[in-house]
Design an enzyme around this catalytic site. Structure first.
Site, PDB file in Angstrom:
ATOM      1  N   TRP B 320       8.675   0.591   9.333  1.00  0.00           N
ATOM      2  CA  TRP B 320       7.368   0.628  10.002  1.00  0.00           C
ATOM      3  C   TRP B 320       6.326   1.325   9.118  1.00  0.00           C
ATOM      4  CZ3 TRP B 320       4.345   4.823  11.396  1.00  0.00           C
ATOM      5  CH2 TRP B 320       3.283   4.561  12.247  1.00  0.00           C
ATOM      6  N   HIS B 321       6.803   2.323   8.339  1.00  0.00           N
ATOM      7  CA  HIS B 321       5.859   3.084   7.519  1.00  0.00           C
ATOM      8  C   HIS B 321       5.287   2.282   6.361  1.00  0.00           C
ATOM      9  CE1 HIS B 321       7.622   6.462   9.686  1.00  0.00           C
ATOM     10  NE2 HIS B 321       6.510   7.120   9.379  1.00  0.00           N
ATOM     11  N   GLY B 322       5.987   1.269   5.932  1.00  0.00           N
ATOM     12  CA  GLY B 322       5.425   0.481   4.843  1.00  0.00           C
ATOM     13  C   GLY B 322       6.439  -0.436   4.213  1.00  0.00           C
TER      14      GLY B 322
END
Lengths: 544, 471
Positions: B320-322
C-alpha cells in the site's frame, strides 16, 4: 424627547457592554481596560498628530567650514528674522541632513543662508517632510538662485555647489517655490499606514494586557476569579506569547547588527549605516561581482560596488538600488552586470535566505506580496521582520548548539518515489500563465528602470560572456535583445543594453558561469572597455 | 510544497461555515477543497471525482438492492473499480517491470508498454476511505447517504485529503451532516495540535532528514554505525513527519468543528509488534484489520491460517505504501515480527513461563521492539533491494565507529530528538496524549516558549515535503 434619547444611549452602552461579557463585574473590568487602552492610544494619536503636523525642510549638504545656516520663510507677510530658523553646520566635508522646522501655515517663499562666512557648501537635495519623516515634496534644485554675496553657484550632476565670497557675513540663496507649501488639514493617514497599524495593534495589546493583568490582580488580592474572556482564555499560550515578545525585544537589543553569514547582510548593513557618494552604481550577481572586483579600473570611490554573490535575482538588485537611492547621492549611471536576469520567480530554495530573510522592510514585504500573492511566503517574510531570533537563526544555532542546519539551503530533496510530471498540468500554473502577463524578475527590472527614470539616471545592462555549454541561456538573452529589451527601451529611455552577448569556450570557466583566471583576463578587459565607453557617453550627455 | 494560497483560502473561508448545513454551503465546502486539490494537477481532480461518483452510486445501489446477491455484486463492483484505479495508477509500471524481470530470468525477452503515469497525491488514502464506506454500507454499519455533496465532502475532506488519516464514514459523515459549532475549547485544542504537529515536522522530521538523506544517496558508502544512526534518525523522521501531519490535520479539523481520530499513540513505547500496530498509523492498521485480516478469517482458522492471514495483511499493507520491493520487504518483516510474537506468546503461555511485568522488563521490551522497528525502517527507507543488502554487509563487515566523525552526528541526533522524547515520556507516564495541557501553568508556559524557540531557531521551513503525501 431628551429622556427618550438618554434611554437609547443607556441601552446602547448596556448592549455594547454585553458584547464584552454578560457578567456585570467582568463588564466593569472590560470597560476599565477599554478606557485605559483608549486613553493611551488617544495620547499616542495626539503625539503622532503633533509630530506629523510639524513640517520640516530637510537640506542635505556638505560644508567646508563650521558655521550656522539660517532659513527664512514667508508665511504671507514677507521674510523676517522672526520667521526664520537656524542650525549649526558641520564643516567636515561630509554630507549631513539639516532639518529646519516650518510653521503649520502656508509657506510662499524661502531664503536660505548656508553660511555666515567664507567657504563652500554642496547641496545634494532639498525636501519638505512631515514630522514622521514622510517626504511631502522634493524641491527641485533648479529652484535655488544665488542672491547675495555668492561667488560661485554651479549645478553639477544632481548637486549645487555654492561658494561664498571672501570676507562675507550674509550670503543668501533664494528658494522660489512653484506652489506654496501648505499643510493639509487632519492626520495624513494615507502617508502612514504602518503608523495606523501600529496604533491599532497597540490598542488591542493594551486592552488585552490590562484585562489579563487585572484579572490576575483580582485573583491575587481579593481571591475573585472573574470569568474573563468567558473563562476560556488559554492563559498558558497567552503568557508564552508575552514571554516570546519580551525575549524578542531583548534579542533585538542583544544581537549584533551584522549577525549573519552572508555578504548580502553586510551590504545592506553598510547601506543602512553609511553614506556612499559614488558616480556609478555597480549592480550585479556573483558573476558581475567577480568581474567588477577583478577589474582594477573600478577599484576607487567613483564606483559603488553593490554586486553580491548568490542568486538574489532582479528582485534583490531592485531593492538594493532602491535602498541606495533613498540615502545617497544620485549616481550618474547604474551599471547592471548579471548573468541570469530572468532567473528565479522567488520559488527556489535560495529565495529564503537571500530575499525573504534579507529584504523585509514593510514596503518590500508588501511589494512582494502584491506580486507573488502567496500568504505563506509573506508570512515568512513578516516572521523574519518581526522575530530577530528567526532572522538570525543560523547565528543563534551556532551560538546555542554549536552547529547549524545551514546545509539545508543547498536543497537536499527527499527522493520522491513514484510521482512525477505533474507540474505541466497544474491548474494553478495553467491559470497563472493566462493571468500573468509578466514574471517577477521582469517586473522588477521594469521597476528598477522606472525608479531610475524618475531621476533621469541611465541604466546600462551588461551581460558577461556565456559558457558555450549554456546555449539555453544564450538563446534566452538573444531573444530578449530582439524582443523584450527594445520594447523596454521604448518605455524607458534611460535603458541601454549590451547587444554583444557572445559565447566563450568552457575552458575559461570554473563552473557553468564563473570564470577562471584566463577567462577573467579576457572578460575584465572587455568590461573595462565597456565601462570606458559608458563613461564617455555619460560625460558627453552631461557636458555636451 | 502545498499550494499555499489555496490552502490559506481554505482555512479562511472554511472558518465562516459554523452553523452551515445547507446544501449550497456544503457544495462550496466540496468545491473549495476540489480547487485546492486541482492546484496540484487538474487530472488528480478528475480521478477523485470519478472515485467519489462511483462509490456514492454504489452505496445507494447497495442500500436499495433487494437481495444479498445483488448487494454483493455491487460491493464487488465498488472494490474492483477502486482497486483497478489504484492499481493502475500506482502499480502498473511496477508490475510491468517485475513481469519483464521474471521473464528475463526465464530466458524470455519481453518488451511491455511502459506508460508514463502520474501518481495522484493521496490516492491511497481516499481510495481506502471510499472502499471502507461501501463495505460499511454493505455491512449495514452505516446508511448510504443520499446527499452527493455530503459524500463528496467526506472523501475530499481537506485536512485529511493528502495524507490521511483514513477516517471512517461512520465517524465523519454524521458530523458533515450535522450543524457544527465553534468553541474556545475546540480552538484551543486545535491550536495545540497544530502547534505540536508543526514542531514534529519542522524541528524533528526535517532536521532528521538532513542526517538521513546523505546516507541513502546512491553514491554513499556508509559504515554499519552510520546506517544504524540513519535508522534511528529515520525512525524519528518518519514519525515526526507523519504524526506531525496527522496532528496538524486533527488540529485544523478541530478548529473547523470536526472531531477526528488520533493516528498515532506513542508507537515507540510499544512493548511488542502487536501493540506497535495498535499505536502506529492507527487508521491504516485498523482498516487492514477490519477490511482485510478479519474477512480473510482473522485468527479463527487455526495457527497456520492465522499466521498466513497476518503475513498477507502485512504484505499488502507494505505494498500500500508504494510500488517498490523495499516496501514489500518491510511489510513481510513486520508480518514475520507479528507471527514471531504470536508464537512466542503461545509458547510462554503454554509452558506457563510468563514473566511478571516489571519496570525493567517493560523498558527492556520497549528498547528491543524499538530496535526491531528501526531495522524495519532501514528496509523501508532503502532505495532498492541492493541497498538493503549493502546495509546488511555494512552491519556485519564494516561496523566502524569513528568518534571524531560520528560524535557530531550523534550530538545532532540527540539534540533534535530529546525534546520529543521528553514530552512523550510525560504523555506515556500519564497515559494521556493531552498530558501537556494538564501540567501546571508555569511549566506549560515554559514548555510552549521553549518549543516555540526550538522551532523558530532550529526548524526548517519549506525544504521538505510530507513523506506520506507520495503514498
Amino acid at each position: 424627547m431628551r429622556f427618550h434619547v438618554r434611554l437609547k444611549i443607556q441601552s446602547a452602552i448596556r448592549y455594547s457592554g454585553k458584547l464584552f461579557s454578560a457578567i456585570k463585574n467582568a463588564r466593569v473590568l472590560y470597560w476599565f481596560a477599554f478606557s485605559v487602552a483608549l486613553i493611551l492610544v488617544g495620547w499616542r494619536i495626539l503625539g503622532f498628530h503633533t509630530d506629523v503636523s510639524h513640517t520640516y525642510l530637510q537640506i542635505s549638504m556638505k560644508s567646508s567650514v563650521d558655521g550656522t545656516a539660517q532659513l527664512y520663510y514667508d508665511v504671507g507677510n514677507g521674510l523676517s528674522e522672526a520667521n526664520s530658523v537656524t542650525v549649526s553646520v558641520i564643516g567636515d566635508q561630509n554630507y549631513h541632513d539639516y532639518q529646519f522646522r516650518l510653521p503649520s501655515l502656508s509657506v510662499y517663499g524661502m531664503r536660505f543662508d548656508p553660511l555666515m562666512s567664507e567657504g563652500s557648501v554642496v547641496i545634494r537635495h532639498v525636501q519638505w517632510m512631515d514630522g514622521l519623516g514622510a517626504v511631502m515634496q522634493i524641491i527641485n534644485l533648479k529652484l535655488l538662485q544665488p542672491l547675495n554675496q555668492i561667488g560661485g553657484f554651479t549645478f553639477t550632476d544632481q548637486e549645487v555647489e555654492v561658494v561664498t565670497n571672501q570676507k562675507v557675513n550674509d550670503p543668501q540663496i533664494g528658494v522660489q517655490l512653484s506652489r506654496p507649501l501648505t499643510v493639509g488639514r487632519g492626520f495624513s493617514f494615507w502617508r502612514h499606514p504602518v503608523v495606523i497599524l501600529r496604533i491599532l495593534i497597540e490598542f488591542v495589546a493594551v486592552f488585552f494586557v490590562v484585562t489579563i493583568f487585572l484579572s490576575f490582580w483580582l485573583i491575587w488580592r481579593k481571591n475573585i476569579a472573574l470569568p474573563i474572556y468567558g473563562g476560556k482564555i488559554p492563559f498558558a499560550m497567552l503568557l508564552a506569547f508575552l514571554a516570546v515578545i519580551t525575549i524578542e525585544i531583548m534579542q533585538q537589543a542583544k544581537l549584533p547588527a551584522t549577525a549573519s553569514y552572508h555578504e548580502v547582510d553586510e551590504l545592506l548593513y553598510h547601506l543602512q549605516t553609511q553614506h556612499i557618494h559614488a558616480d556609478y552604481m555597480l549592480l550585479g550577481d556573483s558573476v558581475g561581482r567577480q568581474l567588477f572586483n577583478n577589474t582594477p579600473y573600478l577599484q576607487n570611490e567613483k564606483y559603488a560596488m553593490l554586486a553580491t554573490n548568490q542568486a538574489i535575482t532582479m528582485t534583490g538588485q531592485y531593492f538594493i538600488a532602491k535602498r541606495y537611492l533613498q540615502r545617497n547621492k544620485m549616481p550618474r549611471a547604474v551599471i547592471l552586470l548579471i548573468s541570469r536576469y530572468y532567473h528565479s520567480h522567488l520559488d527556489d530554495s535560495l529565495s529564503d535566505n537571500y530575499i525573504q530573510r534579507t529584504f523585509n522592510n514593510f514596503s518590500e514585504i508588501f511589494e512582494i506580496f502584491l506580486l507573488k500573492r502567496d500568504p505563506v511566503f509573506t508570512a515568512k517574510m513578516l516572521a523574519y521582520r518581526l522575530l530577530p531570533s528567526f532572522k538570525y537563526r543560523l547565528f543563534l544555532q551556532k551560538r546555542w548548539a554549536g552547529f547549524t542546519n545551514a546545509e539545508s539551503y543547498t536543497g537536499i530533496p527527499y527522493d520522491n518515489k513514484g510521482s512525477g510530471g505533474a507540474a505541466r498540468y497544474s491548474l494553478l500554473r495553467t491559470l497563472k500563465s493566462h493571468m500573468e502577463k509578466e514574471n517577477i524578475p521582469r517586473h522588477h527590472l521594469k521597476s528598477l528602470l522606472a525608479m531610475l527614470d524618475i531621476s533621469h539616471i541611465p541604466m546600462f545592462f551588461l551581460v558577461p560572456a556565456i559558457n558555450e555549454h549554456s546555449m539555453e541561456l544564450y538563446q534566452e538573452y538573444r531573444n530578449s535583445c530582439e524582443g523584450l529589451f527594445p520594447k523596454l527601451q521604448k518605455s524607458y529611455h534611460n535603458f541601454h543594453f549590451d547587444n554583444d552577448a557572445h559565447l566563450l569556450r568552457a575552458e575559461y570557466y570554473v563552473d557553468e558561469a564563473h570564470f577562471n583566471e584566463a577567462g577573467l583576463k579576457i572578460e575584465t578587459q572587455h568590461l573595462h572597455e565597456k565601462i570606458i565607453n559608458i563613461e564617455k557617453l555619460i560625460d558627453g550627455k552631461t557636458h555636451p | 510544497m502545498i499550494p499555499s494560497w489555496s490552502f490559506a483560502h481554505l482555512l479562511i473561508l472554511q472558518g465562516g461555515h459554523y452553523r452551515a448545513t445547507s446544501s449550497l454551503m456544503h457544495l462550496s465546502s466540496f468545491a473549495r477543497p476540489a480547487l485546492f486539490y486541482a492546484a496540484w494537477d487538474l487530472r488528480f481532480l478528475i480521478l477523485l471525482g470519478l472515485t467519489t461518483l462511483i462509490d456514492y452510486t454504489v452505496g445507494l445501489a447497495i442500500s436499495k438492492a433487494q437481495g444479498q446477491k445483488w448487494r454483493k455484486i455491487y460491493l464487488l463492483a465498488s472494490i474492483l473499480s477502486n482497486l483497478t484505479i489504484l492499481g493502475f495508477f500506482k502499480y502498473f509500471n511496477f508490475f510491468s517491470d517485475t513481469f519483464t524481470t521474471i521473464m528475463a530470468l526465464c530466458g524470455l525477452q519481453v518488451h511491455p508498454e511502459h506508460i508514463r503515469l502520474f501518481l495522484p497525491v493521496g490516492i491511497s488514502f481516499y481510495t481506502f476511505k471510499s472502499i471502507s464506506y461501501t463495505i460499511d454500507v454493505y455491512r449495514r454499519k452505516i446508511t448510504a447517504t443520499r446527499d452527493f455533496v455530503h459524500y463528496a465532502v467526506y472523501i475530499s475532506f481537506f485536512p485529511q485529503l493528502l495524507a490521511g488519516p483514513i477516517e471512517r464514514a461512520t465517524q465523519l459523515l454524521p458530523q458533515i451532516a450535522e450543524e457544527r459549532l465553534i468553541s474556545w475549547k475546540k480552538i484551543q485544542f486545535g491550536v495545540y495540535h497544530v502547534f505540536w504537529g508543526l514542531f514534529l515536522k519542522v524541528f524533528v522530521a526535517d532536521n532528521m532528514a538532513l542526517l538521513v538523506n546523505p546516507i541513502f544517496t546512491k553514491t554513499a558508502t556508509p559504515t554499519g554505525f552510520e546506517y544504524l544512526v540513519a535508522g534511528y534518525a529515520f525512525a524519528f523522521q518518519i514519525y515526526g513527519d507523519f504524526a506531525g501531519y496527522s496532528y496538524i490535520s486533527k488540529g485544523i479539523a478541530g478548529i473547523l468543528g470536526f472531531e477526528t481520530m488520533y493516528n498515532f499513540n506513542l508507537p515507540y513505547f510499544s512493548r511488542n509488534p502487536r501493540e506497535f500496530w495498535h499505536r502506529w498509523h492507527i487508521s491504516l492498521s485498523t482498516w487492514l484489520r477490519d477490511y482485510l485480516y478479519i474477512p480473510l478469517g482473522g485468527n479463527q482458522g487455526g495457527r497456520f491460517r492465522t499466521n498466513l492471514n497476518l503475513m498477507v495483511t502485512m504484505l499488502l499493507g507494505g505494498l500500500w505504501h508504494g510500488a517498490n520491493f523495499t516496501f514489500i520487504i518491510w511489510g513481510a518483516y513486520h508480518g514475520a515480527l507479528l507471527i514471531l510474537h504470536r508464537m512466542a506468546k503461545d509458547f510462554f503461555s503454554h509452558n506457563a513461563l510468563g514473566v511478571k511485568q516489571t519496570f525493567i522488563s517493560s523498558w527492556l521490551k520497549i528498547f528491543l521492539l524499538f530496535h526491531a522497528v528501526v531495522l524495519g525502517w532501514l528496509f523501508f527507507r532503502a532505495e532498492s533491494f541492493g541497498q538493503i543488502m549493502m546495509i546488511f554487509n555494512a552491519f556485519l563487515g564494516n561496523f566502524q565507529f569513528d568518534p571524531a566523525r560520528h560524535y557530531q552526528i550523534l550530538k545532532k541526533l540527540a539534540f533534535y530528538v530529546m525534546p520529543l522524547i521528553g514530552v512523550q515520556l510525560i504523555q506515556y507516564q500519564k497515559d494521556n496524549l493531552l498530558a501537556v495541557l494538564t501540567m501546571p501553568l508555569p511549566l506549560r508556559v515554559f514548555l510552549y516558549t521553549a518549543l516555540f524557540y526550538l522551532m523558530t531557531i532550529f526548524g526548517l521551513y519549506g525544504t521538505q515535503n510530507f513523506i506520506y503525501m507520495q503514498f
